[in-house]
Write a protein that holds these residues in place. Structure first.
Motif, PDB file in Angstrom:
ATOM      1  N   VAL A  22       0.990  -1.177  -0.129  1.00 55.32           N
ATOM      2  CA  VAL A  22       0.096  -0.331  -0.420  1.00 55.32           C
ATOM      3  C   VAL A  22       0.576   1.650  -0.105  1.00 55.32           C
ATOM      4  CG1 VAL A  22      -2.420  -1.524   1.110  1.00 55.32           C
ATOM      5  CG2 VAL A  22      -0.311   0.077   2.389  1.00 55.32           C
ATOM      6  N   LYS A  23       0.648   2.089  -0.244  1.00 53.58           N
ATOM      7  CA  LYS A  23       1.294   3.383  -0.699  1.00 53.58           C
ATOM      8  C   LYS A  23       1.030   4.174   0.669  1.00 53.58           C
ATOM      9  CE  LYS A  23       0.550   4.802  -5.481  1.00 53.58           C
ATOM     10  NZ  LYS A  23       0.005   5.962  -6.398  1.00 53.58           N
ATOM     11  N   ASN A  24       1.887   5.069   1.124  1.00 48.24           N
ATOM     12  CA  ASN A  24       2.381   4.990   2.037  1.00 48.24           C
ATOM     13  C   ASN A  24       1.101   6.629   2.887  1.00 48.24           C
ATOM     14  OD1 ASN A  24       5.399   4.266   2.576  1.00 48.24           O
ATOM     15  ND2 ASN A  24       6.020   5.957   2.169  1.00 48.24           N
ATOM     16  N   PHE A  25       0.432   6.970   2.362  1.00 46.26           N
ATOM     17  CA  PHE A  25      -0.338   7.704   3.055  1.00 46.26           C
ATOM     18  C   PHE A  25      -1.502   6.778   3.166  1.00 46.26           C
ATOM     19  CE2 PHE A  25      -3.099   8.540  -1.600  1.00 46.26           C
ATOM     20  CZ  PHE A  25      -1.324   8.919  -2.009  1.00 46.26           C
ATOM     21  N   PHE A  26      -1.337   5.863   3.501  1.00 43.76           N
ATOM     22  CA  PHE A  26      -2.673   4.292   3.854  1.00 43.76           C
ATOM     23  C   PHE A  26      -2.402   4.504   5.433  1.00 43.76           C
ATOM     24  CE2 PHE A  26      -3.828   0.758   6.713  1.00 43.76           C
ATOM     25  CZ  PHE A  26      -4.534   0.483   5.787  1.00 43.76           C
ATOM     26  N   ASN A  27      -1.802   4.642   5.897  1.00 44.09           N
ATOM     27  CA  ASN A  27      -1.443   5.358   7.147  1.00 44.09           C
ATOM     28  C   ASN A  27      -2.096   6.684   7.848  1.00 44.09           C
ATOM     29  OD1 ASN A  27      -0.994   2.786   9.022  1.00 44.09           O
ATOM     30  ND2 ASN A  27       1.295   3.335   8.415  1.00 44.09           N
ATOM     31  N   ASN A 150      -1.558 -11.195   8.783  1.00 41.19           N
ATOM     32  CA  ASN A 150      -1.356 -12.388   9.921  1.00 41.19           C
ATOM     33  C   ASN A 150      -0.654 -11.515  10.925  1.00 41.19           C
ATOM     34  OD1 ASN A 150      -2.437 -14.540   9.041  1.00 41.19           O
ATOM     35  ND2 ASN A 150      -1.234 -14.702   8.244  1.00 41.19           N
ATOM     36  N   LEU A 151       0.169 -10.837  10.841  1.00 36.96           N
ATOM     37  CA  LEU A 151       1.182 -10.565  12.358  1.00 36.96           C
ATOM     38  C   LEU A 151      -0.159  -9.488  12.493  1.00 36.96           C
ATOM     39  CD1 LEU A 151       3.237  -8.803  13.564  1.00 36.96           C
ATOM     40  CD2 LEU A 151       3.308  -7.381  11.683  1.00 36.96           C
ATOM     41  N   ASN A 152      -0.937  -8.451  12.315  1.00 38.63           N
ATOM     42  CA  ASN A 152      -2.234  -8.149  12.754  1.00 38.63           C
ATOM     43  C   ASN A 152      -2.880  -9.031  13.815  1.00 38.63           C
ATOM     44  OD1 ASN A 152      -3.894  -5.548  12.917  1.00 38.63           O
ATOM     45  ND2 ASN A 152      -5.546  -6.997  12.337  1.00 38.63           N
ATOM     46  N   ILE A 163       0.252   1.042  16.479  1.00 39.06           N
ATOM     47  CA  ILE A 163       1.635   1.458  16.506  1.00 39.06           C
ATOM     48  C   ILE A 163       1.914   0.317  15.637  1.00 39.06           C
ATOM     49  CG2 ILE A 163       3.741   1.414  17.812  1.00 39.06           C
ATOM     50  CD1 ILE A 163       1.379   2.502  19.664  1.00 39.06           C
ATOM     51  N   SER A 164       1.542  -0.669  15.104  1.00 38.40           N
ATOM     52  CA  SER A 164       2.249  -1.641  14.299  1.00 38.40           C
ATOM     53  C   SER A 164       2.376  -1.353  12.732  1.00 38.40           C
ATOM     54  CB  SER A 164       1.582  -2.822  14.608  1.00 38.40           C
ATOM     55  OG  SER A 164       1.845  -3.911  13.242  1.00 38.40           O
ATOM     56  N   LEU A 165       0.790  -0.354  12.730  1.00 36.20           N
ATOM     57  CA  LEU A 165       0.930   0.141  11.447  1.00 36.20           C
ATOM     58  C   LEU A 165       1.884   0.622  10.942  1.00 36.20           C
ATOM     59  CD1 LEU A 165      -3.330  -0.593  10.577  1.00 36.20           C
ATOM     60  CD2 LEU A 165      -1.568  -1.515   9.397  1.00 36.20           C
ATOM     61  N   GLN A 168       5.060  -0.907  10.623  1.00 34.32           N
ATOM     62  CA  GLN A 168       5.553  -1.453   9.567  1.00 34.32           C
ATOM     63  C   GLN A 168       6.017  -0.080   7.998  1.00 34.32           C
ATOM     64  OE1 GLN A 168       2.828  -4.288   8.268  1.00 34.32           O
ATOM     65  NE2 GLN A 168       2.287  -3.671  10.305  1.00 34.32           N
ATOM     66  N   GLN A 169       5.516   0.833   8.337  1.00 31.70           N
ATOM     67  CA  GLN A 169       5.376   1.935   6.824  1.00 31.70           C
ATOM     68  C   GLN A 169       6.952   1.891   7.089  1.00 31.70           C
ATOM     69  OE1 GLN A 169       3.425   5.050   6.825  1.00 31.70           O
ATOM     70  NE2 GLN A 169       4.567   6.133   5.597  1.00 31.70           N
ATOM     71  N   TRP A 170       7.767   1.764   7.880  1.00 30.40           N
ATOM     72  CA  TRP A 170       9.689   2.607   8.074  1.00 30.40           C
ATOM     73  C   TRP A 170      10.327   1.037   8.285  1.00 30.40           C
ATOM     74  CZ3 TRP A 170      10.132   6.731   6.667  1.00 30.40           C
ATOM     75  CH2 TRP A 170       8.848   7.768   7.155  1.00 30.40           C
TER      76      TRP A 170
END
Length: 280
Positions: A22-27, A150-152, A163-165, A168-170
């Protein structure tokens, strides 16, 4: 054979990573009011849409249960209630974008429509063009990360999953800075929340739990005088499925400075501008 499960058996038991880019701005999508189970369903829905962003997606009840950890012990009525609650929240879930050229704050919905069959439990979803844009990754452009469903599922707690999401972005950089105000907003905490409580009951338990997936995960409180201004998370890089594109990523992305982390890159910003120019 115990502990010696082959790849096929692992796949059948759902133990292999289920990842999408997914693109970074998903978060930056608004998930205000989401509970832990809402996040599970949202991540599962994102995973399914990302496999075919431009199409209407039908997720059968059995598959959605597997993707969200809702076992057979969860009745159909409870299942329907939880899915319905999330779908209602997604109607108000938006990406907020400030167009500095027109000085307009723009709110964009992410789903065009969503339906649930209350008898079969199957869910039908169609993403808006903007959400499709978030999920249509061009590896050569960079500016993306992978989400592992599955990590989620193996994590517990709403705050830990949020925080995990972000972490994952970084994954490719192993460091992530976020201001105190931004973190509180993402975690849906009052700006007046007790700092000691947030640190001891939310951040540190999340870091402890996420340390199994983000090796050597540490968090440092950044201060100005005695006041906390932000948090710096550091951990070993873990490229996962993005590593196949690493040479391309390095060509198009450089490590953000502390001031830039948490902000859209100029590339991402330009993609957003292009999107709005096209739909106007």
């Amino acid at each position: 054979r115990k502990g010696n499960m082959n790849k096929k058996e692992k796949k059948e038991k759902g133990l292999l990573p289920k990842e999408v880019l997914v693109k970074n701005f998903f978060n930056s999508i608004n998930i205000k009011g989401f509970k832990e189970k809402d996040i599970d369903i949202f991540v599962a829905i994102t995973y399914k849409i990302a496999l075919s962003p431009n199409k209407e997606i039908i997720i059968e009840q059995e598959e959605l249960r597997k993707l969200t950890g809702m076992g057979e012990n969860v009745s159909i009525s409870v299942y329907n209630a939880q899915v319905n609650e999330l779908l209602e929240k997604l109607q108000g879930s938006t990406y907020v974008y400030f167009n500095d050229k027109t000085n307009e704050k723009v709110y964009v919905n992410i789903l065009e429509y969503m339906k649930i069959n209350v008898v079969t439990g199957d869910v039908t979803i169609k993403a808006t063009p903007f959400f499709q844009e978030i999920l249509e990754v061009n590896i050569k452009e960079g500016g993306f990360f992978s989400i592992d469903v599955n990590l989620n599922l193996i994590l517990s707690g709403k705050y830990t999953k949020i925080i995990s999401l972000m972490l994952q972005q970084w994954n490719n950089f192993g460091r992530f800075y976020i201001s105190k105000e931004q973190l509180y907003e993402k975690l849906q905490l009052s700006e007046k929340a007790n700092v000691k409580y947030v640190n001891n009951e939310i951040i540190m338990p999340a870091v402890k739990q996420l340390g199994k997936q983000f090796i050597d995960l540490k968090v440092e409180k950044m201060k100005k005088g005695r006041s906390i201004t932000g948090y710096l998370f550091t951990f070993q890089t873990h490229k996962k499925i993005a590593e196949q594109a690493e040479p391309l990523i390095q060509e198009s992305c450089s490590e953000p400075s502390l001031q830039d982390i948490g902000k859209p890159t100029s590339l991402i910003d330009e993609n957003i501008r292009k999107y709005f120019e096209e739909v106007k």
